[in-house]
Design an enzyme around this catalytic site. Sequence first.
Site, PDB file in Angstrom:
ATOM      1  N   SER A 112       0.814  -1.206   0.000  1.00  0.00           N
ATOM      2  CA  SER A 112       0.000   0.000   0.000  1.00  0.00           C
ATOM      3  C   SER A 112       0.854   1.267   0.000  1.00  0.00           C
ATOM      4  O   SER A 112       1.631   1.495  -0.913  1.00  0.00           O
ATOM      5  CB  SER A 112      -0.955  -0.046   1.197  1.00  0.00           C
ATOM      6  OG  SER A 112      -1.898   0.993   1.152  1.00  0.00           O
ATOM      7  N   ASP A 249      -2.767   6.126  -3.383  1.00  0.00           N
ATOM      8  CA  ASP A 249      -1.625   5.541  -2.695  1.00  0.00           C
ATOM      9  C   ASP A 249      -1.060   4.420  -3.558  1.00  0.00           C
ATOM     10  O   ASP A 249      -1.494   4.214  -4.693  1.00  0.00           O
ATOM     11  CB  ASP A 249      -2.010   5.044  -1.300  1.00  0.00           C
ATOM     12  CG  ASP A 249      -3.047   3.920  -1.327  1.00  0.00           C
ATOM     13  OD1 ASP A 249      -3.772   3.812  -2.333  1.00  0.00           O
ATOM     14  OD2 ASP A 249      -3.135   3.169  -0.345  1.00  0.00           O
ATOM     15  N   ASP A 251      -1.225   1.200  -3.820  1.00  0.00           N
ATOM     16  CA  ASP A 251      -2.072   0.159  -4.425  1.00  0.00           C
ATOM     17  C   ASP A 251      -3.435   0.694  -4.828  1.00  0.00           C
ATOM     18  O   ASP A 251      -4.311  -0.066  -5.238  1.00  0.00           O
ATOM     19  CB  ASP A 251      -2.217  -1.046  -3.491  1.00  0.00           C
ATOM     20  CG  ASP A 251      -3.047  -0.754  -2.257  1.00  0.00           C
ATOM     21  OD1 ASP A 251      -3.130   0.428  -1.851  1.00  0.00           O
ATOM     22  OD2 ASP A 251      -3.599  -1.704  -1.664  1.00  0.00           O
ATOM     23  N   ASP A 253      -6.081   1.797  -3.341  1.00  0.00           N
ATOM     24  CA  ASP A 253      -7.351   1.460  -2.701  1.00  0.00           C
ATOM     25  C   ASP A 253      -7.929   2.660  -1.959  1.00  0.00           C
ATOM     26  O   ASP A 253      -8.963   2.553  -1.308  1.00  0.00           O
ATOM     27  CB  ASP A 253      -7.222   0.244  -1.776  1.00  0.00           C
ATOM     28  CG  ASP A 253      -6.303   0.477  -0.585  1.00  0.00           C
ATOM     29  OD1 ASP A 253      -5.597   1.514  -0.547  1.00  0.00           O
ATOM     30  OD2 ASP A 253      -6.280  -0.390   0.318  1.00  0.00           O
TER      31      ASP A 253
END
Length: 454
Positions: A112, A249, A251, A253
């Site tokens: 992340s 960010d 990843d 999400d």
Amino acid sequence: MGRLFGTDGVRGVAGRDLTAELVMDLSVAAAHVLGDAGAFHASGGRPGSPDRPIAVVGRDPRASGEFLEAAVVAGLASSGVDVLRLGVLPTPAVAYLTTALGADMGVMISASHNPAPDNGIKFFLKGGYKLPDAVEDEIEQRLGEKWDRPVGSAVGRVRDAYGEADRYVSHVLSTVTGRLDGLSVVVDCAHGAAHIVAPEALLRAGAKVETIGARPDGLNINAGVGSTHLDKLQQVVVSRGADVGIAYDGDADRCLAVAHTGEVIDGDQIMAVLAMAMHAEGKLAGDTVVATVMSNLGFKLAMQNAGINVIETAVGDRYVLEAMKAGGHNLGGEQSGHVLMLDHATTGDGLLTSLHLLSAVVREGRPLAELASVMTRLPQVLINVKGVDRAKASVPELAAAVAGAEEELGETGRVLIRPSGTEPMIRVMVEAASAEQAEQLANRLADVVREVCL
């Protein structure tokens, strides 16, 4: 040994904490728990048969993701699971494709917003949801167990499915009505997993797009860019005269936004804009939004004034999701920009969130800063008191100090004392009508924590 799974999968420094051996063992155990690979092998199934388990595997652009992906694929295929290798894609894309492709499980390799040396692995159930604690515990319990290894035609087959990225982009675009024609957007992709799909989706929606943080080299993910480093995005938005800036960010999400003035629009404000829009359209289930205890009091007051209920949960998107599913709610999230829109996704999705936010800007015909002004952020001070016994967060002396601070604040603020879930630390958060009062009370309470929680 402590619990291997944390609040969002298994994370650590790749190659040291998160080794290829551990990841392969985790994938084998996950195959047995989620894919029922042992039962498949015992039945003598063949590749492509209806009962053969299938997994989709995605990753972010970290260099370590290359060898960790190989370990995941090896563990799954050696367990009799067919693997669709998705390549570099956001976490929510993997969650969506787990369902869209009829897979029995999904795997995402990412840490992340963490720096490049870190990495992580998270699993998705059939249907695209993150694992509950009980399933994570079962996977841990089955690590290293003896098992009957499939051979010959019973081993899993692996194929690349990189073209499935377009299926995800088409899906998120299908969830919004209208176009973004004429809207100028600067997109910060954090040198991460959304560096291709996010600009493509926004361009297809009609926006004029400029990108930063869209040249990953495997080592620069989140380095001075992305939702945890907004300075550069603010500068570019203002210097280019753009309408909006969007930051994902690593990843993707979650996302945060920047108004044309350079003002940061956080997750609470994004949720407020979306909640108001959905409420006006009669699409906000139960006229309720789910947020965590860390959401700004200004968000809750704005929702109250709009006739929208707020349900509070512990910090963490998994707790937000649990409350949403339990109550049949379709909007929730965190101040960090992790927003869940369960009508369209099973997990937080930065690209989905940003498309709906930008659509609200176009539909209302007003700048984002004006839309976000529906809530007034109260000054918030957070102090992390380290090196203390977090188990003492509820001692009488601290409770008395908190009660005194709350009496002083009245209805104009609030206090939250929260022990860290992973470190010897207690978090002190104070919101007040003024920054001076918030800082004064937070420092006073932090001193009490240092005195009584050692």
